[in-house]
Write a protein that holds these residues in place. Structure first.
Motif, PDB file in Angstrom:
ATOM      1  N   ALA A 184       1.123  -1.015   0.135  1.00 24.60           N
ATOM      2  CA  ALA A 184       0.005  -0.158   0.291  1.00 24.60           C
ATOM      3  C   ALA A 184       0.697   1.069   0.161  1.00 24.60           C
ATOM      4  N   ILE A 185       1.952   1.075   0.761  1.00 23.56           N
ATOM      5  CA  ILE A 185       2.689   2.577   1.122  1.00 23.56           C
ATOM      6  C   ILE A 185       3.413   2.564  -0.092  1.00 23.56           C
ATOM      7  N   PHE A 186       3.943   1.197  -1.098  1.00 20.74           N
ATOM      8  CA  PHE A 186       4.831   1.724  -1.713  1.00 20.74           C
ATOM      9  C   PHE A 186       4.322   1.893  -3.439  1.00 20.74           C
ATOM     10  N   ALA A 187       3.763   0.682  -3.644  1.00 19.08           N
ATOM     11  CA  ALA A 187       3.743   0.214  -4.917  1.00 19.08           C
ATOM     12  C   ALA A 187       2.636   0.830  -5.558  1.00 19.08           C
ATOM     13  N   MET A 188       1.085   1.266  -4.686  1.00 16.09           N
ATOM     14  CA  MET A 188      -0.126   1.877  -4.387  1.00 16.09           C
ATOM     15  C   MET A 188      -0.201   3.361  -5.018  1.00 16.09           C
ATOM     16  N   THR A 189       0.489   3.945  -4.283  1.00 15.93           N
ATOM     17  CA  THR A 189       0.670   5.008  -4.101  1.00 15.93           C
ATOM     18  C   THR A 189       1.143   6.158  -5.231  1.00 15.93           C
ATOM     19  N   TRP A 193      10.013   1.677  -7.716  1.00 14.73           N
ATOM     20  CA  TRP A 193       8.714   1.693  -8.062  1.00 14.73           C
ATOM     21  C   TRP A 193       8.221   0.280  -9.119  1.00 14.73           C
ATOM     22  N   ASN A 194       9.048   0.269 -10.253  1.00 12.33           N
ATOM     23  CA  ASN A 194       9.081  -1.548 -10.328  1.00 12.33           C
ATOM     24  C   ASN A 194       9.474  -2.584  -9.552  1.00 12.33           C
TER      25      ASN A 194
END
Length: 395
Positions: free
Chosen positions: A90-95, A116-117
């Motif tokens: 949630a913190i690093f991928a979704m945002t 990010w990837n």
């Protein structure tokens, strides 16, 4: 020709006038702007809701297990680790994905695109490896319950969690930062388009990464839960047969005792009460835990299967292109899984449900004024009742 012009000119003028007012460019542009604004607000609201549910739901899982001793079993340590992975998703991928969907471009530069990837691949692999470990843990707990304490020790638990958290780096950070995951043409395109961040992989990386991250662990989980289901069904039949056999034996002894004239004998001394049989209750608890974790696994496969099918098809088929809407949907359906697990715990597991309720009540008690007033009102009622009792006693 003159007659024709005289007849059709008014109609033509009416048509042009109607077209002018119904297809006014400024009005059409305003409607498009309103529609775009509604779509943008809807997307931002939905994405924000998924992110918040994933954050607070998984945080509630972690806090509940840490606060309640009854939940501190080996399986739930895997669950806590999975909840931590889902929070980091949630913190690093979704945002980052939400920022791209809302702004329409990548805002963080070339290097952060690789970060990010890498995090996206890393945490999705960590999640499914956790579920794979949980399925193996449940397999030994139900199929080999006597050997389970010897098999699943604290040392083995730590080793499995270390492998789960460290091994996905081989499929995420290393090939992505080394540039092995894609083609040379895509790398050149990325350098000339720093405001865009797309993850286009070559065929070799697509097959290997999807197999390691999804297909092989998914098949292991399906096999484990199939064996668990068969064993749980066998134990259920054995338990039922033993209860029927005990009831028939009891009935047989009663009949023989009456026919032998034992009714005139003095009744035997009552035997001490036997402790409750814990094996059947333990089996029931293990089956409930297996059912809950099976539902979690099913939700994971249902959420991530569309993504990995899309991932393989677009990588292996050169002529297959997907639109931006399809890409966003398959990504966010996969992300949705990180928010579903706490809901599954709360709905299907009684112990987690009670722990969630107690944790939320203790958190709500921090916000004091309203609860203090209610407590004072409740404190006044016993005092009045006790005074009435004293008055009645005096009379």
């Amino acid at each position: 020709m003159e007659v024709n012009n005289t007849i059709f000119d008014p109609t033509f003028e009416t048509i042009m006038t109607t077209t002018k007012y119904s297809l006014d460019p400024s009005e059409d542009k305003t409607q498009e702007n309103h529609l775009d604004l509604v779509i943008l607000i809807s997307k931002a609201t939905l994405m924000g809701f998924i992110v918040l549910c994933a954050l607070f739901g998984n945080l509630l899982v972690i806090v509940s297990v840490m606060r309640h001793r009854k939940l501190r079993v080996i399986t739930n340590y895997f669950v806590v680790s999975l909840a931590l992975a889902d929070m980091l998703v949630a913190i690093f991928a979704m945002t980052f994905n939400a920022s791209v969907e809302i702004s329409g471009r990548w805002l963080f530069g070339y290097f952060m695109c690789d970060v990010w990837n890498s995090l996206d691949v890393f945490f999705s692999t960590v999640s499914i490896l956790h579920l794979c470990c949980i399925s193996v843990d449940r397999y030994y707990a139900i199929v080999q319950p006597l050997d389970y304490p010897l098999i699943m020790t604290n040392m083995r638990l730590g080793t499995m969690l270390s492998v789960v958290w460290c091994s996905p780096t081989v499929m995420s950070f290393l090939p992505i930062f080394a540039g092995w995951y894609t083609t040379d043409s895509h790398l050149n395109w990325r350098k000339s388009n720093p405001n865009l961040c797309s993850f286009r992989v070559n065929k070799v990386y697509a097959v290997i990464s999807s197999s390691v991250s999804f297909w092989v662990p998914g098949m292991i989980m399906i096999a484990m839960y199939y064996k668990i289901y068969r064993e749980a069904d066998r134990q259920e039949r054995m338990l039922y047969r033993s209860k029927v056999a005990a009831a028939l034996l009891n009935k047989h002894l009663q009949i023989n005792g009456i026919s032998a004239g034992l009714a005139g004998l003095p009744p035997p001394e009552p035997l001490p009460e036997e402790p409750p049989i814990t094996s059947s209750s333990k089996m029931k608890r293990e089956r409930k835990a297996a059912r809950t974790l099976g539902i979690i696994m099913s939700a994971f496969l249902a959420c991530w299967l569309p993504f990995f099918l899309w991932y393989l098809i677009t990588a292996l088929c050169d002529s297959c292109e997907s639109g931006q809407i399809v890409t966003a949907v398959v990504f966010w359906v996969g992300y949705l899984n990180s928010a579903l697990n706490p809901l599954i715990y709360a709905y299907f597991n009684r112990e987690f449900r009670a722990a969630f309720r107690k944790t939320l009540e203790s958190c709500c008690s921090i916000f004091g004024p309203a609860t203090d007033l209610r407590q004072r009102k409740q404190d006044l009622v016993p005092s009045n009742a006790s005074s009435e009792i004293h008055v009645q006693r005096a009379y």
